[in-house]
Scaffold this active site. Sequence first.
Site, mmCIF file in Angstrom:
data_model
loop_
_atom_site.group_PDB
_atom_site.id
_atom_site.type_symbol
_atom_site.label_atom_id
_atom_site.label_comp_id
_atom_site.label_asym_id
_atom_site.label_seq_id
_atom_site.Cartn_x
_atom_site.Cartn_y
_atom_site.Cartn_z
ATOM 1 C CE LYS A 71 -4.612 0.390 1.719
ATOM 2 N NZ LYS A 71 -5.675 -0.082 2.572
ATOM 3 C CD GLU A 73 -19.774 -3.927 6.801
ATOM 4 O OE1 GLU A 73 -19.886 -4.969 6.107
ATOM 5 O OE2 GLU A 73 -18.865 -3.093 6.606
ATOM 6 N NE ARG A 117 -22.814 -5.693 1.262
ATOM 7 C CZ ARG A 117 -21.558 -5.672 0.823
ATOM 8 N NH1 ARG A 117 -20.567 -6.008 1.622
ATOM 9 N NH2 ARG A 117 -21.301 -5.337 -0.417
HETATM 10 C C1 TPP Z 1 -19.142 -3.208 3.081
HETATM 11 C C2 TPP Z 1 -18.009 -2.245 3.321
HETATM 12 N N1 TPP Z 1 -17.540 -2.046 4.569
HETATM 13 C C3 TPP Z 1 -16.531 -1.182 4.788
HETATM 14 C C4 TPP Z 1 -15.958 -0.504 3.761
HETATM 15 C C5 TPP Z 1 -14.878 0.538 4.009
HETATM 16 N N2 TPP Z 1 -13.605 0.144 3.357
HETATM 17 C C6 TPP Z 1 -13.218 0.680 2.196
HETATM 18 S S1 TPP Z 1 -11.782 0.045 1.652
HETATM 19 C C7 TPP Z 1 -11.645 -0.940 2.999
HETATM 20 C C8 TPP Z 1 -10.466 -1.840 3.136
HETATM 21 C C9 TPP Z 1 -10.383 -2.813 2.028
HETATM 22 O O1 TPP Z 1 -9.266 -3.611 2.201
HETATM 23 P P1 TPP Z 1 -8.695 -4.391 0.962
HETATM 24 O O2 TPP Z 1 -9.799 -5.064 0.247
HETATM 25 O O3 TPP Z 1 -7.572 -5.245 1.426
HETATM 26 O O4 TPP Z 1 -8.179 -3.251 0.006
HETATM 27 P P2 TPP Z 1 -6.914 -2.284 0.205
HETATM 28 O O5 TPP Z 1 -7.459 -0.994 0.700
HETATM 29 O O6 TPP Z 1 -5.989 -2.907 1.184
HETATM 30 O O7 TPP Z 1 -6.329 -2.186 -1.142
HETATM 31 C C10 TPP Z 1 -12.727 -0.769 3.856
HETATM 32 C C11 TPP Z 1 -12.898 -1.453 5.138
HETATM 33 C C12 TPP Z 1 -16.482 -0.721 2.471
HETATM 34 N N3 TPP Z 1 -16.027 -0.064 1.397
HETATM 35 N N4 TPP Z 1 -17.493 -1.598 2.292
#
Ligand code: TPP
Length: 631
Positions: free
Chosen positions: A282, A368, A396
């Site tokens: 990241k 969630e 969700r």
């Molecule tokens: C249902 C839902 N819950 C929470 C989020 C908030 N959120 C956005 S990105 C993220 C992290 C995602 O992690 P990952 O899939 O590993 O992607 P990265 O950011 O590490 O590239 C979260 C928790 C979301 N977008 N959707």
Amino acid sequence: MSLLEGIQSPEDLKRLRRDQLPELAQDVRDRLIQCVSVTGGHIGASLGCVELAIALLYQFDSPTDKVLWDVGHQAYAWKLLTGRNDAFPTLRTKGGISGFLKRSESPHDQFGAGHAGTAMSAAFGMATARDLKGERHKVVAVVGDGSLTCGLSYEGMNNAGHSDRDIILIVNDNGMSISPNVGAISKLLGSIVANPAANRLREHVKHFTLKMGNVFGHGVVDFAKKLEESVKNLFSPGMFFEEMGFRYFGPIDGHNLDKLLDTLAFVQTMDGPRVIHVLTQKGKGFKFAEANQEKWHGLAAYDPETGEARKPASGPPTWTQVFGDALTGLAAERGDFVVVTAAMPSGTGTSIFEQAWPGRFFDIGIAEGHAVTFAGGLATQGIRPIVAIYSTFLQRAYDNVIHDVAVQRLPVIFAMDRAGLVGEDGQTHMGLYDIPYMLAVPGMTVTAPKDGTELIGLLRTALDHDGPFCTRYPRDKAPAVPAPVADVPAVPYGSWELLREGRDVAILAVGTMVQPALDAAARVAAEGWEPAVVNCRFLKPVDAAMLEELLGRCRVLVTVEEGVVTNGFGAFLAGQLQATHPEARVVPIGIPDILHDQAPRADQLAMFGLTGEGISRRVMALHREGSLQPR
Ligand SMILES: Cc1ncc(C[n+]2csc(CCOP(=O)(O)OP(=O)(O)O)c2C)c(N)n1
């Protein structure tokens, strides 16, 4: 001219030589860092996917081949390379391009996204449609390791895994959700990474199997496949994916373009479900984002030279901060509650609580539904959970709210941050639906504080209440610095607050709308009218005594809420009054149930008339039409 400037479409990218691609990756990074420094946005995740986006476009044939990015926040490089470079400076601005994926924005955005966990299911739907239609393109889902904490991702994998359909899952593993990733899947992925020798051995055997097949045919292939199986079973944590029905490839360095392209080319020629495990970092290539990955997941405009925010924080704290501080203060007074979040410790302010009370804090991943049912389980055992989830993400878990909490009358408290208009985050993140969906839940107490002090008071009320309880607050600064937690009493259950005496018309304001309602009343009063103003901090149950009293002197009730007007508080109140006071008229002011695009929050509020000026205009119109003549 930079290489990036010459790319208007994937065809232009495909014309580059392979050895030019690292230079293109650098151009893309420079552009991302520069543009996002002005607009703000999800820079960290997107910097980690630059080579992956280039490799996918180079190797596959988008949009004929379908590439789906989960969440979409990491797809900025994808946007730059699919015809949106010129428009990119408008990212997240009014009328500009979205910070997530939008089908209407580009044919390369195959599936609208913003919420996590959807890519695998949607990709499998597309692969199935392709087969039904007799088409031949590839379907690729790119899913982060954080999104592999979503149950939905596994529902898709479970369905796809043993289907024999041609589908590729790319796991973009950077070890991070927004915060460090949690749970068994992050340990599993970590153990795969930690075992490179076993992976090399497995890869050799896999190549050997394929060669044998080409040279000697089936009998030898069966033997070789058995050998491959045994080696996997002995050494491979990638077996997890294999058992789900996916052939596993990796882990590979997601910043090594040659390795990425070779692997994609190899896997592309195969059939059936397969997974490529890609390791990325990241914030790659931007020292500030590499050093503090959580902060740089997504943030406001910054100075690219110093990494400092362009607009330093000033004024009152955010609602998020008030909530985090309130939890921390309340925990010192009472040991009966714990705090649950679904992968959003910093976003919900619960990281403040976590620091002070780590043993009472649970980050359960981007899950969630599980968060709510987990809280239900805690509540059955006498532990009081406060579940902090954004309004939009709690959607969700609606069945869990009803089936696992409300039906069992469990005392779970829901704290819904980002309730209302969410500004630059746009359509997918709007917190506009929680009032209708929570009002419809049997036994749910629904509340909204007018300011930070009232939020603290409502949390006290919630902790003393024996039943499900929710409260909502926006993506904004609180109106003022709140009183110290210890000085704030509980808000009397079910009570409204009469803020301004009046007659003929009463403005019934919810949460963030209380201040604008007072402002509106002052404007209307300047014209010679006297509207009452009430803080309806309890939307359900309503304050029946105050309502009765108001109806004695006001024929028209104007409700104002920062949420969708359809089935909102106004509609709820009108429904209640239908039976008891059919002569009363309710005029609901809120937000229409159409999709709303990104824009600064203040602009959005003004657009829907949710300001002192806007509300006063509506009330004056009632005066003009004669609805407010005294009886
Ligand atoms: C249902 C839902 N819950 C929470 C989020 C908030 N959120 C956005 S990105 C993220 C992290 C995602 O992690 P990952 O899939 O590993 O992607 P990265 O950011 O590490 O590239 C979260 C928790 C979301 N977008 N959707």
